[in-house]
Enzyme design. Sequence first.
Site, PDB file in Angstrom:
ATOM      1  N   THR A 131     -75.298 -13.489 125.972  1.00  0.00           N
ATOM      2  CA  THR A 131     -76.632 -12.524 125.988  1.00  0.00           C
ATOM      3  C   THR A 131     -77.643 -12.956 124.964  1.00  0.00           C
ATOM      4  O   THR A 131     -77.078 -13.356 123.911  1.00  0.00           O
ATOM      5  CB  THR A 131     -76.451 -11.081 126.019  1.00  0.00           C
ATOM      6  OG1 THR A 131     -75.450 -10.659 126.889  1.00  0.00           O
ATOM      7  CG2 THR A 131     -77.739 -10.163 126.124  1.00  0.00           C
ATOM      8  N   THR A 157     -76.391  -7.122 122.309  1.00  0.00           N
ATOM      9  CA  THR A 157     -75.594  -8.065 122.939  1.00  0.00           C
ATOM     10  C   THR A 157     -74.189  -7.407 122.886  1.00  0.00           C
ATOM     11  O   THR A 157     -73.913  -6.553 121.600  1.00  0.00           O
ATOM     12  CB  THR A 157     -75.687  -9.406 122.625  1.00  0.00           C
ATOM     13  OG1 THR A 157     -75.133  -9.633 121.224  1.00  0.00           O
ATOM     14  CG2 THR A 157     -77.066  -9.929 122.570  1.00  0.00           C
ATOM     15  N   GLY A 158     -73.257  -7.742 123.965  1.00  0.00           N
ATOM     16  CA  GLY A 158     -71.732  -7.136 123.442  1.00  0.00           C
ATOM     17  C   GLY A 158     -71.405  -6.552 125.038  1.00  0.00           C
ATOM     18  O   GLY A 158     -72.071  -6.835 125.776  1.00  0.00           O
TER      19      GLY A 158
HETATM   20  N1  GLY Z   1     -74.494  -7.122 127.107  1.00  0.00           N
HETATM   21  C1  GLY Z   1     -74.613  -7.857 128.280  1.00  0.00           C
HETATM   22  C2  GLY Z   1     -73.805  -7.283 129.153  1.00  0.00           C
HETATM   23  O1  GLY Z   1     -72.982  -6.408 129.044  1.00  0.00           O
HETATM   24  O2  GLY Z   1     -74.054  -7.603 130.495  1.00  0.00           O
END
Ligand code: GLY
Length: 316
Positions: A167, A218-219
């Site tokens: 991401t 992100t994560g």
């Molecule tokens: N943080 C990006 C996702 O979980 O799709």
Amino acid sequence: MQYEAVVAGSHNAEIGLPAAWEILSRGGRAVDAVEAAIRLVEDNEADHSVGYAGYPNLLGDVQLDAAIMDGANRRVGAVGALEGYRHPISVAKAVMERLPHNLLVGAGAARFADEIGMHSEDLLTDETRRIWKDGIDGRLPGKLELFRGPLAQLTALAADPEHVKGTVNVVARDKNGDLAAGVSTSGWAWKHPGRVGDSPVVGAGIYADNRYGAAGCTGLGEISIRGGLVRDLISRLAAGVPLREAGDQAISDLLPIALEFPQTAVMNMVAITREGEVASLTTSSELAWVSMREGDDAPVRALSIPVRWPGVEVGR
Ligand code: GLY
């Protein structure tokens, strides 16, 4: 009054920051700078967590999520599970600018992308097709084509090869003092078709409000959605908590949820305050982030501030 402009993002935003800085340095808007940076990441074939060449879902279809938010007016545009268009961030921005809506998903989002003249294409490359086949078939007793059970069984087997570093998020402040945030992703690799993560969920993966700050994360989106992570951060900033403490508190508050995913839970955040202070925090062992401001010839890399989640395996 003129403000000091700044742009910052996750480590993989490095390729896009000079374009964002070019816009900011000549007085352009933060929201345009954020879009410009993210488009270059979406084009980056080496990045399998965003846009073109992003990893597909269980069935081999690339489904993209993105959102952009303008802190000047809290207008937002987002798309979820968009197929066939490499620039979901621009589709999201067009949702914000042209529609009386905030979020389009699936076929409706693709139809809108087509209607605004976006080019459609196959986003799967030979490389990502091969990695997907190895990733899925390698975990199955038989070939994917022969599997006749419910897809939910496969979702449990799926291990995202990019879960720590995937991401892209970018935040910016322009010379007018306006803030913006943007996030774009191909999501959890090998996800269930139709799965939408936190990136296009306002308050979970993204938020921007000129009065307090802007951030993207992100994560593992399943965690930030349940905790309303970025809105939580902004509320703490609004209450006067300094940026680093606010980020630490907001991510630490997710620990009980993260403990449900002891091997895969990870969270990273890049944030900016209305004063132009930027910071990044992570629960992984080591992660870089990037920024550019006046006097920088190129993006400056720094390590994110670690946040501890006791009981959760720390990924790199
Ligand atoms: N943080 C990006 C996702 O979980 O799709």
